[in-house]
Scaffold this motif. Structure first.
Motif, PDB file in Angstrom:
ATOM      1  N   ILE A   1      -5.218   5.682  -1.787  1.00 18.33           N
ATOM      2  CA  ILE A   1      -4.149   4.739  -1.483  1.00 18.33           C
ATOM      3  C   ILE A   1      -3.958   3.809  -2.682  1.00 18.33           C
ATOM      4  CG2 ILE A   1      -3.305   3.017   0.141  1.00 18.33           C
ATOM      5  CD1 ILE A   1      -3.825   5.839   1.319  1.00 18.33           C
TER       6      ILE A   1
ATOM      7  N   PHE B   1      -8.741   0.468   6.794  1.00 17.15           N
ATOM      8  CA  PHE B   1      -8.852   0.686   5.350  1.00 17.15           C
ATOM      9  C   PHE B   1      -9.239  -0.618   4.642  1.00 17.15           C
ATOM     10  CE2 PHE B   1      -6.845   0.577   1.120  1.00 17.15           C
ATOM     11  CZ  PHE B   1      -7.440   1.679   0.535  1.00 17.15           C
TER      12      PHE B   1
ATOM     13  N   LEU C   1       0.192   6.311   2.078  1.00 15.17           N
ATOM     14  CA  LEU C   1      -0.418   6.391   3.403  1.00 15.17           C
ATOM     15  C   LEU C   1       0.007   7.674   4.114  1.00 15.17           C
ATOM     16  CD1 LEU C   1       0.400   2.736   4.456  1.00 15.17           C
ATOM     17  CD2 LEU C   1      -1.874   3.580   3.900  1.00 15.17           C
TER      18      LEU C   1
ATOM     19  N   SER D   1      -0.027   7.122   9.973  1.00 10.62           N
ATOM     20  CA  SER D   1      -0.928   5.963   9.975  1.00 10.62           C
ATOM     21  C   SER D   1      -0.357   4.839  10.833  1.00 10.62           C
ATOM     22  CB  SER D   1      -1.138   5.448   8.550  1.00 10.62           C
ATOM     23  OG  SER D   1      -1.759   6.420   7.755  1.00 10.62           O
TER      24      SER D   1
ATOM     25  N   ALA E   1       0.859  -1.187   0.000  1.00  8.22           N
ATOM     26  CA  ALA E   1       0.000   0.000   0.000  1.00  8.22           C
ATOM     27  C   ALA E   1       0.892   1.233   0.000  1.00  8.22           C
ATOM     28  CB  ALA E   1      -0.912  -0.001   1.219  1.00  8.22           C
TER      29      ALA E   1
ATOM     30  N   MET F   1      -8.399   6.901   2.058  1.00  7.87           N
ATOM     31  CA  MET F   1      -8.217   6.937   3.510  1.00  7.87           C
ATOM     32  C   MET F   1      -8.264   8.410   3.891  1.00  7.87           C
ATOM     33  SD  MET F   1      -4.993   5.705   5.913  1.00  7.87           S
ATOM     34  CE  MET F   1      -5.188   3.972   5.574  1.00  7.87           C
TER      35      MET F   1
ATOM     36  N   ASP G   1      -5.068   1.749  11.552  1.00  4.72           N
ATOM     37  CA  ASP G   1      -5.633   2.557  10.470  1.00  4.72           C
ATOM     38  C   ASP G   1      -5.634   1.774   9.161  1.00  4.72           C
ATOM     39  OD1 ASP G   1      -5.996   4.821  12.115  1.00  4.72           O
ATOM     40  OD2 ASP G   1      -3.887   5.359  11.870  1.00  4.72           O
ATOM     41  N   ILE G   2      -4.559   1.045   8.925  1.00  5.07           N
ATOM     42  CA  ILE G   2      -4.479   0.247   7.694  1.00  5.07           C
ATOM     43  C   ILE G   2      -5.481  -0.895   7.737  1.00  5.07           C
ATOM     44  CG2 ILE G   2      -2.947  -1.245   6.350  1.00  5.07           C
ATOM     45  CD1 ILE G   2      -0.650   0.566   7.345  1.00  5.07           C
TER      46      ILE G   2
ATOM     47  N   GLY H   1       5.367   6.251   4.141  1.00  3.22           N
ATOM     48  CA  GLY H   1       4.056   6.265   3.486  1.00  3.22           C
ATOM     49  C   GLY H   1       3.707   4.970   2.789  1.00  3.22           C
ATOM     50  N   GLU H   2       4.467   3.912   3.043  1.00  5.70           N
ATOM     51  CA  GLU H   2       4.186   2.615   2.439  1.00  5.70           C
ATOM     52  C   GLU H   2       4.037   1.565   3.536  1.00  5.70           C
ATOM     53  OE1 GLU H   2       6.798   1.373  -0.620  1.00  5.70           O
ATOM     54  OE2 GLU H   2       6.724   3.255  -1.724  1.00  5.70           O
TER      55      GLU H   2
ATOM     56  N   LEU I   1       4.730  -1.602   8.486  1.00  7.93           N
ATOM     57  CA  LEU I   1       4.957  -0.234   8.022  1.00  7.93           C
ATOM     58  C   LEU I   1       6.412  -0.087   7.580  1.00  7.93           C
ATOM     59  CD1 LEU I   1       3.090   1.562  10.916  1.00  7.93           C
ATOM     60  CD2 LEU I   1       2.299   1.379   8.575  1.00  7.93           C
TER      61      LEU I   1
END
Length: 739
Positions: free
Chosen positions: A296, A245, A233, A237, A230, A291, A241-242, A268-269, A258
């Motif tokens: 995303i 989603f 993000l 996050s 993903a 999100m 949170d993921i 952010g991935e 993460l």
């Protein structure tokens, strides 16, 4: 539920967008629900129920209008989803009571309605779904058990299943009613001879994410068909949170990893591991779902990639993560002298740590030196939230950052620091000369004007380089001005996806915009617009340019031309030692620099980093074209001695006022380190933000160096003695007093 096999509630739904095999793939809201009860013991059916659902947006797709026959006017009169679900539960419960039954299970034609529509929509609207929506029967899988020769489960449809068992389909005209009647016919047929099928296999939806799991990357394997990546993000996050989603899909235990960048910060991935390939494929259908306000991106990934992030071999980490149902918090910026008791005292009685000091894991270098990071376990969400309230509060003389974390992040951070070599394998480079002023024969001016001889490229891949842009433009590269390619960076110094190119004429710019607009570069299409140098300058200084016009930069200062290299001749009054302190590190010079005939002194390119520090710009800098730019001059790195000699031979005017106090040069800074990080590094020295000057290289990027003004020479020497070689984001910092 006591007995799932007593009663089935055949359940069907439609959305305002795609339906059928693409149900839920476009994030559209539920607008129709139809259901009917089937008593499995008596082979009886209940009343057929149909209700409309009012969406937040009544914008129906053409496919939806054609398949359902519904209109926006009808939906505006319906009840919202929360009320409809309550009515559904009450209606089914009342009918079950009349039948003498106490429990039921939903039966759906494939998992999409439950997993891809109901749970994601309820999550976005903060609705609590009844317990019945966490267990269901998939009619396609049940049919496949009875008729394995009918084909793969993914290829089955209601029509094909009815045809296989020779049952005529219902001819009901109204959408939803037709599908439910056909499902009921199929169920009743499977209950009798020759199948006598028992509905005993039930799909489940996880209530929550099980986050703690320690994977041994040497002994365990991860199925290649169960992992996704993903991207995009929000940096803050968490794994929860993921999981939200991907609500409705079952993530494996400890399945959210993460990703961190080289400085240990989230990039952010995330890599997400699902329980099987079916859930992974449904996750891929959420590509570009939202999100919050961000969309995303979701791509396939491999088990090997997941193990690189989430795997580890440390017994200490395995023991730390062995406790079930714990919430992990990461602490950053701890004083190097902080003890477990200091951390427990900082967190306070409102956020007790699991098992006291056993719930703390300090991150250290291989030689035992602390890094300033620690992970903390809390028994419940309430304690973790109390701890997060202390974000950026002071411990000792440092403010502490607290973030939600994951087991995978614990592994990554420990792996990164424990693999850091104690001794560099290469000798440290010699310190750069204090005089580092470049000499350019023809500095790259950008003159502003209204002539539309430039183009703007928007939507570039973030990995795109100059070579990729030249390949993208193809035959038109011969029409680019020397030094005419400018790649735009954002405030963090990363590529923004934009670039400006100066063409030889407005006609050439128009031709490129016509032929290259929406042409593909790698896996993205790039928009190409014709613009003027004036518009380019506005954007480079922080303004925005779009099809509807130009918005000025968000700053209070007057709009200036973009930051470029102002060439000026050296004069006898130039003072090299002061001017050089504020120049970027050594740049590239032309192969054969020649001074103008009317002035024997060489032209000096002056570039002031303070221009970027004082303006609130959305774009901080741009790249002048490197040597690969068409018709550019050949460049090579000038010997430091020759540049220093050229400058030292010239007296100079006071370009910048002399700075009070004593200067210290910092070397080896992380490229994302800012003024705030440096002030934190020198805590206790009473420095102000204007005491720090970041140095930049020719590309406009931070050079990894900074100048810090201390109030006295004594304070500067004490800082050098106490802070030399201390780490800043795992980078050892070299400090030198500037005489």
């Amino acid at each position: 539920m006591a007995s799932h096999s007593d009663t089935l509630v055949v359940f069907f739904g439609a959305t305002a967008g795609a339906n059928g095999g693409k149900l839920g793939s476009d994030e559209r809201e539920l607008i129709l629900l139809v259901w009917q009860i089937v008593d499995l013991h008596e082979n009886k059916v209940g009343k057929l129920q149909r209700t409309l659902v009012q969406p937040d947006s009544a914008d129906l797709s053409e496919q939806c209008k054609e398949e359902t026959g519904l209109t926006a006017e009808e939906l505006c009169k319906a009840e919202p989803l929360e009320s409809v679900l309550q009515q559904f539960h009450q209606s089914v419960s009342a009918e079950l009571k009349s039948l003498g039954r106490s429990s039921y299970t939903l039966c759906v034609d494939g998992p999409l309605l439950i997993r891809q529509v109901l749970h994601p929509e309820a999550s976005k609207k903060n609705l609590v779904l009844p317990e019945c929506f966490y267990t269901f029967v998939d009619l396609k899988k049940e049919f496949h058990k009875c008729c394995p020769n009918a084909g793969p489960v993914k290829d089955l449809t209601l029509t094909s299943m009815l045809d296989y068992v020779c049952i005529p389909a219902a001819v009901e005209q109204e959408a939803g009613l037709r599908e439910v009647k056909n499902m009921v016919l199929l169920i009743l047929h499977l209950l009798v001879e020759p199948y006598n099928h028992k509905f005993s296999t039930f799909e489940t939806v996880n209530y929550k994410l099980w986050s703690l799991l320690c994977i041994n990357s040497k002994t365990e394997a991860v199925d290649i068909e169960t992992v996704i990546r993903a991207r995009g993000l929000p940096w803050q996050s968490s794994d929860q949170d993921i999981a939200r989603f991907f609500k409705g899909l079952n993530i494996a235990k400890g399945g959210v990893a993460l990703c961190l960048n080289a400085q240990g910060r989230r990039n952010g991935e995330a890599l997400v591991r699902f329980i099987n390939s079916e859930h992974r494929d449904m996750a891929l259908d959420r590509h570009k779902h939202h999100m919050g306000n961000r969309y995303i991106e979701v791509y396939k990934a491999t088990g090997e990639e997941f193990l690189k992030i989430a795997g580890g071999t440390s017994n200490e980490v395995a023991q730390f993560l062995s406790k079930e149902n714990q919430v992990i918090i990461r602490m950053r910026g701890l004083p190097f002298t902080a003890t477990p008791q200091d951390v427990l005292g900082f967190l306070g009685p409102d956020s007790p740590v699991t098992d006291g000091t056993e719930g703390l894991l300090f991150v250290k270098y291989p030689d035992g030196r602390p890094t300033g990071d620690a992970f903390v376990l809390f028994a419940c969400e309430e304690y973790a939230q109390n701890a997060l309230k202390k974000h950026k509060q002071i411990l000792g003389k440092r403010y502490i950052e607290l973030f939600r974390s994951t087991a995978a992040e614990v592994q990554q951070v420990l792996n990164r620091y424990m693999s850091t070599p104690l001794i560099s394998t290469l000798p440290p480079p010699p310190p750069p000369p204090m005089v580092s002023v470049p000499v350019l024969a023809t500095p790259p001016f950008i003159t502003t004007g209204s002539m539309r001889d430039c183009i703007r490229l928007r939507g570039l891949p973030y990995t795109a380089a100059i070579e990729d842009i030249l390949e993208f433009m193809g035959e038109h590269t011969i029409d680019i001005k020397p030094h005419g390619v400018h790649m735009v960076l954002n405030q963090q110094g990363r590529p923004s996806g934009d670039a400006f190119i100066q063409m030889k004429s407005a006609d050439h710019a128009f031709m490129v915009a016509q032929k290259c607009h929406k042409k593909m570069m790698k896996d993205r299409y790039v928009e190409v617009f014709q613009c003027s140098t004036e518009e380019m300058s506005f954007v480079l200084m922080g303004g925005t340019l779009n099809r509807s016009g130009l918005s000025p930069p968000p700053c209070k200062l007057p709009c200036l031309s973009p930051p470029t290299y102002a060439a000026f001749p050296a004069t006898p009054a130039m003072l090299p030692t002061e001017a050089a302190l504020y120049q970027p590190p050594l740049l590239a010079t032309p192969r054969t620099p020649q001074a103008p005939a009317h002035n024997p002194a060489p032209a000096l390119a002056y570039y002031s980093p303070q221009l970027y520090m004082n303006m609130n710009m959305s774009y901080t800098t741009y790249y002048p074209s490197p040597p690969v730019s068409p018709s550019a001059m050949s460049y090579f790195a000038a010997p430091p001695g020759s540049v220093a000699a050229a400058v030292a031979a010239q007296p100079a005017p006071a370009i910048l006022p002399p700075q009070p106090g004593a200067l210290v040069r910092m070397q080896g800074l992380p490229y994302n380190a800012g003024v705030k990080d440096i002030l934190s590094f020198f805590q206790g020295y009473q420095l102000q933000a204007d005491s720090v000057l970041m140095l930049y290289n020719w590309s406009g990027q931070r050079s990894g160096e900074a100048l810090v003004t201390f109030p006295s020479e004594k304070a500067a020497r004490r800082a050098v003695a106490e802070c030399s070689n201390l780490p800043l984001s795992s980078h050892p910092i070299r400090l030198v007093c500037c005489e």
